[in-house]
Design a protein around this motif. Structure first.
Motif, PDB file in Angstrom:
ATOM      1  N   ASP A 170       0.780  -1.326  -0.008  1.00 26.94           N
ATOM      2  CA  ASP A 170      -0.158  -0.027   0.189  1.00 26.94           C
ATOM      3  C   ASP A 170       0.864   1.173   0.004  1.00 26.94           C
ATOM      4  O   ASP A 170       0.112   2.234   0.225  1.00 26.94           O
ATOM      5  CB  ASP A 170      -0.976  -0.004   1.139  1.00 26.94           C
ATOM      6  CG  ASP A 170      -0.176   0.117   2.318  1.00 26.94           C
ATOM      7  OD1 ASP A 170       1.038  -0.257   2.323  1.00 26.94           O
ATOM      8  OD2 ASP A 170      -0.907   0.373   3.632  1.00 26.94           O
ATOM      9  N   ALA A 171       2.137   1.176  -0.394  1.00 30.20           N
ATOM     10  CA  ALA A 171       3.127   2.347  -0.456  1.00 30.20           C
ATOM     11  C   ALA A 171       3.779   2.592  -1.732  1.00 30.20           C
ATOM     12  O   ALA A 171       3.932   1.482  -2.471  1.00 30.20           O
ATOM     13  CB  ALA A 171       4.088   2.195   0.828  1.00 30.20           C
ATOM     14  N   ILE A 172       4.023   3.935  -1.756  1.00 24.60           N
ATOM     15  CA  ILE A 172       4.775   3.987  -3.227  1.00 24.60           C
ATOM     16  C   ILE A 172       6.195   4.475  -2.880  1.00 24.60           C
ATOM     17  O   ILE A 172       7.054   4.093  -3.059  1.00 24.60           O
ATOM     18  CB  ILE A 172       3.928   5.186  -3.993  1.00 24.60           C
ATOM     19  CG1 ILE A 172       2.599   4.603  -4.349  1.00 24.60           C
ATOM     20  CG2 ILE A 172       4.771   5.439  -5.030  1.00 24.60           C
ATOM     21  CD1 ILE A 172       1.620   5.481  -5.035  1.00 24.60           C
ATOM     22  N   PHE A 173       6.325   5.653  -2.099  1.00 20.88           N
ATOM     23  CA  PHE A 173       7.696   6.341  -1.627  1.00 20.88           C
ATOM     24  C   PHE A 173       8.008   5.521  -0.338  1.00 20.88           C
ATOM     25  O   PHE A 173       9.266   5.628   0.116  1.00 20.88           O
ATOM     26  CB  PHE A 173       7.755   7.848  -1.803  1.00 20.88           C
ATOM     27  CG  PHE A 173       7.260   8.505  -3.114  1.00 20.88           C
ATOM     28  CD1 PHE A 173       8.059   8.308  -4.009  1.00 20.88           C
ATOM     29  CD2 PHE A 173       6.089   9.281  -3.089  1.00 20.88           C
ATOM     30  CE1 PHE A 173       7.617   8.845  -5.190  1.00 20.88           C
ATOM     31  CE2 PHE A 173       5.591   9.936  -4.574  1.00 20.88           C
ATOM     32  CZ  PHE A 173       6.611   9.647  -5.646  1.00 20.88           C
ATOM     33  N   ARG A 174       7.075   5.458   0.625  1.00 22.85           N
ATOM     34  CA  ARG A 174       7.242   5.140   1.987  1.00 22.85           C
ATOM     35  C   ARG A 174       8.296   3.817   1.753  1.00 22.85           C
ATOM     36  O   ARG A 174       7.876   2.877   0.990  1.00 22.85           O
ATOM     37  CB  ARG A 174       6.272   4.969   2.826  1.00 22.85           C
ATOM     38  CG  ARG A 174       5.500   6.207   3.231  1.00 22.85           C
ATOM     39  CD  ARG A 174       4.417   5.731   3.999  1.00 22.85           C
ATOM     40  NE  ARG A 174       3.116   5.300   3.381  1.00 22.85           N
ATOM     41  CZ  ARG A 174       2.653   4.263   3.455  1.00 22.85           C
ATOM     42  NH1 ARG A 174       3.030   3.307   4.328  1.00 22.85           N
ATOM     43  NH2 ARG A 174       1.676   3.672   2.939  1.00 22.85           N
ATOM     44  N   GLY A 175       9.391   3.786   2.649  1.00 19.84           N
ATOM     45  CA  GLY A 175       9.884   2.386   2.591  1.00 19.84           C
ATOM     46  C   GLY A 175      11.078   2.515   1.327  1.00 19.84           C
ATOM     47  O   GLY A 175      11.871   1.561   1.391  1.00 19.84           O
ATOM     48  N   ILE A 176      11.102   3.181   0.344  1.00 16.29           N
ATOM     49  CA  ILE A 176      12.134   3.320  -0.863  1.00 16.29           C
ATOM     50  C   ILE A 176      12.741   4.630  -0.571  1.00 16.29           C
ATOM     51  O   ILE A 176      14.055   4.225  -0.809  1.00 16.29           O
ATOM     52  CB  ILE A 176      11.138   3.409  -1.938  1.00 16.29           C
ATOM     53  CG1 ILE A 176      10.296   2.028  -2.252  1.00 16.29           C
ATOM     54  CG2 ILE A 176      12.248   3.772  -3.335  1.00 16.29           C
ATOM     55  CD1 ILE A 176      11.252   1.037  -2.294  1.00 16.29           C
ATOM     56  N   ILE A 177      12.234   5.904  -0.259  1.00 13.87           N
ATOM     57  CA  ILE A 177      13.155   6.787  -0.343  1.00 13.87           C
ATOM     58  C   ILE A 177      13.536   6.905   1.076  1.00 13.87           C
ATOM     59  O   ILE A 177      13.019   7.097   2.225  1.00 13.87           O
ATOM     60  CB  ILE A 177      12.292   8.222  -0.342  1.00 13.87           C
ATOM     61  CG1 ILE A 177      11.818   8.184  -1.802  1.00 13.87           C
ATOM     62  CG2 ILE A 177      13.295   9.396  -0.165  1.00 13.87           C
ATOM     63  CD1 ILE A 177      11.093   9.376  -2.460  1.00 13.87           C
ATOM     64  N   HIS A 178      15.098   6.784   1.451  1.00 10.66           N
ATOM     65  CA  HIS A 178      15.570   6.594   2.885  1.00 10.66           C
ATOM     66  C   HIS A 178      15.920   8.032   3.232  1.00 10.66           C
ATOM     67  O   HIS A 178      16.236   9.161   2.402  1.00 10.66           O
ATOM     68  CB  HIS A 178      17.027   5.771   2.778  1.00 10.66           C
ATOM     69  CG  HIS A 178      16.619   4.275   2.354  1.00 10.66           C
ATOM     70  ND1 HIS A 178      17.700   3.508   2.172  1.00 10.66           N
ATOM     71  CD2 HIS A 178      15.692   3.653   2.257  1.00 10.66           C
ATOM     72  CE1 HIS A 178      17.083   2.067   1.824  1.00 10.66           C
ATOM     73  NE2 HIS A 178      15.759   2.521   1.922  1.00 10.66           N
ATOM     74  N   ALA A 179      16.221   8.233   4.671  1.00  7.56           N
ATOM     75  CA  ALA A 179      16.498   9.307   5.411  1.00  7.56           C
ATOM     76  C   ALA A 179      17.882   9.919   4.627  1.00  7.56           C
ATOM     77  O   ALA A 179      18.750   9.063   4.301  1.00  7.56           O
ATOM     78  CB  ALA A 179      16.686   9.228   6.595  1.00  7.56           C
ATOM     79  N   ASN A 180      17.905  11.226   4.273  1.00  6.56           N
ATOM     80  CA  ASN A 180      19.328  11.686   3.976  1.00  6.56           C
ATOM     81  C   ASN A 180      19.284  11.579   2.359  1.00  6.56           C
ATOM     82  O   ASN A 180      20.482  11.900   1.994  1.00  6.56           O
ATOM     83  CB  ASN A 180      20.427  11.412   4.721  1.00  6.56           C
ATOM     84  CG  ASN A 180      20.307  11.848   6.215  1.00  6.56           C
ATOM     85  OD1 ASN A 180      19.766  12.661   6.603  1.00  6.56           O
ATOM     86  ND2 ASN A 180      20.725  10.989   7.014  1.00  6.56           N
ATOM     87  N   GLU A 181      18.617  10.890   1.786  1.00  8.33           N
ATOM     88  CA  GLU A 181      18.701  10.682   0.271  1.00  8.33           C
ATOM     89  C   GLU A 181      18.031  12.012  -0.452  1.00  8.33           C
ATOM     90  O   GLU A 181      17.082  12.865   0.262  1.00  8.33           O
ATOM     91  CB  GLU A 181      18.008   9.414  -0.246  1.00  8.33           C
ATOM     92  CG  GLU A 181      18.852   7.926   0.241  1.00  8.33           C
ATOM     93  CD  GLU A 181      18.128   6.784  -0.697  1.00  8.33           C
ATOM     94  OE1 GLU A 181      19.057   6.079  -0.493  1.00  8.33           O
ATOM     95  OE2 GLU A 181      17.124   7.109  -0.875  1.00  8.33           O
ATOM     96  N   ARG A 182      18.696  12.203  -1.466  1.00  8.46           N
ATOM     97  CA  ARG A 182      18.056  13.406  -2.316  1.00  8.46           C
ATOM     98  C   ARG A 182      18.009  12.899  -3.559  1.00  8.46           C
ATOM     99  O   ARG A 182      18.972  12.178  -4.549  1.00  8.46           O
ATOM    100  CB  ARG A 182      18.956  14.517  -2.429  1.00  8.46           C
ATOM    101  CG  ARG A 182      19.156  15.400  -0.962  1.00  8.46           C
ATOM    102  CD  ARG A 182      17.925  15.888  -0.474  1.00  8.46           C
ATOM    103  NE  ARG A 182      18.253  16.646   0.601  1.00  8.46           N
ATOM    104  CZ  ARG A 182      18.125  16.008   2.008  1.00  8.46           C
ATOM    105  NH1 ARG A 182      17.752  14.730   1.927  1.00  8.46           N
ATOM    106  NH2 ARG A 182      18.352  16.828   3.254  1.00  8.46           N
ATOM    107  N   TYR A 183      16.965  13.384  -4.311  1.00  9.78           N
ATOM    108  CA  TYR A 183      16.637  12.879  -6.041  1.00  9.78           C
ATOM    109  C   TYR A 183      16.227  14.382  -6.678  1.00  9.78           C
ATOM    110  O   TYR A 183      15.197  14.656  -6.144  1.00  9.78           O
ATOM    111  CB  TYR A 183      15.344  11.720  -6.133  1.00  9.78           C
ATOM    112  CG  TYR A 183      15.789  10.366  -5.370  1.00  9.78           C
ATOM    113  CD1 TYR A 183      16.483   9.732  -6.171  1.00  9.78           C
ATOM    114  CD2 TYR A 183      15.494  10.183  -4.043  1.00  9.78           C
ATOM    115  CE1 TYR A 183      16.906   8.347  -5.554  1.00  9.78           C
ATOM    116  CE2 TYR A 183      15.864   8.984  -3.625  1.00  9.78           C
ATOM    117  CZ  TYR A 183      16.285   7.964  -4.338  1.00  9.78           C
ATOM    118  OH  TYR A 183      16.868   6.654  -3.873  1.00  9.78           O
TER     119      TYR A 183
END
Length: 305
Positions: A170-183
Motif C-alpha cells: 500500500d506504499a509508493i515512496f514510503r520504505g523506498i526513499i531513505h533518510a538523507n537521500e536526495r533525488y
C-alpha cells in the motif's frame, strides 16, 4: 502484419528513434531478430507486432544497437515496453531538470523510478543518455529479480542502477526513499486500468487495432496485474502518490508521472492543489497518432542540493 511509417512524428528532438527501423543494422546488433522479420504489403521489412516474441526480439535489438545493452530479457507475461515512447519521457524529463539548471541538463542527477518492472527500461535508457544514477523500486519479487539480472549481466550498470524491493503493497515512496537521500526527480508509469476486466478490454482494443480477433494469445506488450491495473485505476494511484510526496518534499526536486488519459487531469490538479504543490507542469508527448503526457510537481522554488 504492420509496417512502419517513414518517420515517427511528434517524438522529442533528441529521441534516437525518429526514423523507420533500420532492420539490417538491428539484426547486426541482435541476430535473433532476423527470424521474426517479414515483408510488409508495402514491400518493406517489418515484424508481426502481435507476436510477443517478435516484440521482445525487437526490443533486444533496439537496446543493443542504440544503448549498448547487450543482455536484456524478461520473463514471459511481463510488460515489454515500446522503447521509443519510453525514451521520450526521459528526454522531456531532462528538459524539465534543465529549466532548474540554467538551461543545461544535469549529468549528476539521481532519479527514482517507481515500478521499474522486469524490463528496467527507464534506468537502462536514462543512464546511457544522460549518465544519471537510478534507483528502481518494484513490489513484484519476480520482476525485481529480472531487473537485477539485466543489471548484473551488463558490465558497469551496477554503478548506475540500484534496485529496491517495495515491501509494502500500500506504499509508493514510503520504505523506498531513505533518510538523507536526495533525488532530482521521480518518474512513474502507473497502472492505468481500474480492474482486470478493464485491462482485458484494453488488450482486446489493441488486438483489434492490429487487425486481430479479440480471442488469442496475451497482448504483445504483456503485463502483470500490478503493471496494468489497481483499485481505482490511474487516478487513485496518482492521488496516493501526491499524498505521499508531501512527506518527501525536501528530498525530491520534481515528482513526475505519466498520465494516460487527459480527462484525468482535473482530478489530479485538484489533488496537487490540496497537497500544496508550489509548481505544477504538464509535458505533452506524442508518437504518431498516440498522444500522452506526464505531469510534474514540486514543493520548492529551487531544486534540492
Amino acid at each position: 502484419m504492420t509496417s512502419q511509417p517513414a518517420r515517427r512524428s511528434g517524438l522529442h528532438p533528441r529521441n534516437r528513434h525518429q526514423s523507420r527501423y533500420d532492420f539490417p543494422a538491428l539484426i547486426a546488433a541482435c541476430p535473433a531478430l532476423e527470424a521474426f522479420v517479414r515483408t510488409s504489403p508495402r514491400g518493406e521489412p517489418t515484424i508481426d507486432f502481435a507476436d510477443p516474441l517478435a516484440v521482445r526480439a525487437l526490443n533486444q535489438a533496439l537496446l543493443a544497437s542504440f544503448y549498448q545493452i547487450i543482455h536484456w530479457d524478461i520473463p514471459q507475461g511481463f510488460l515489454c515496453p515500446p522503447v521509443p515512447g519510453r525514451a521520450d519521457y526521459l528526454h522531456h524529463l531532462a528538459d524539465l531538470l534543465a529549466e532548474d539548471n540554467q538551461g543545461t541538463v544535469p549529468t549528476q542527477a539521481d532519479i527514482l523510478d517507481i515500478g521499474t518492472g522486469a524490463n528496467c527500461i527507464y534506468p537502462l535508457i536514462g543512464q546511457y543518455e544522460y549518465g544519471w544514477r537510478f534507483t528502481g523500486s518494484e513490489v513484484n519479487p519476480d520482476a525485481l529479480r529480472s531487473a537485477a539480472a539485466i543489471v548484473a549481466a551488463n558490465p558497469g550498470l551496477n554503478r548506475r542502477i540500484r534496485l529496491r524491493r517495495q515491501k509494502q503493497d500500500d506504499a509508493i515512496f514510503r520504505g523506498i526513499i531513505h533518510a538523507n537521500e536526495r533525488y532530482a526527480a521521480t518518474m512513474c508509469n502507473p497502472p492505468f486500468h481500474d480492474s482486470a476486466a478493464s485491462a482485458q478490454a484494453g488488450s482486446e482494443r489493441k488486438r483489434r487495432n492490429l487487425g486481430l480477433s479479440e480471442q488469442g494469445n496475451a497482448l504483445n506488450f504483456g503485463g502483470q496485474p500490478k503493471e496494468l491495473w489497481c483499485e481505482g485505476g490511474e487516478v487513485r494511484f496518482i492521488q496516493q502518490m501526491i499524498d505521499e510526496s508531501r512527506a518527501f518534499a525536501r528530498q525530491v526536486g520534481w515528482f513526475t508521472t505519466l498520465v494516460s488519459r487527459g480527462e484525468h487531469l482535473p482530478e489530479i490538479y485538484r489533488a496537487l492543489q490540496g497537497a500544496g504543490a508550489v509548481r505544477v507542469v504538464k509535458k505533452n508527448m506524442a508518437q504518431g497518432q498516440k498522444q500522452s503526457r506526464f505531469i510534474g510537481w514540486s514543493f520548492s522554488e529551487k531544486r534540492p542540493r
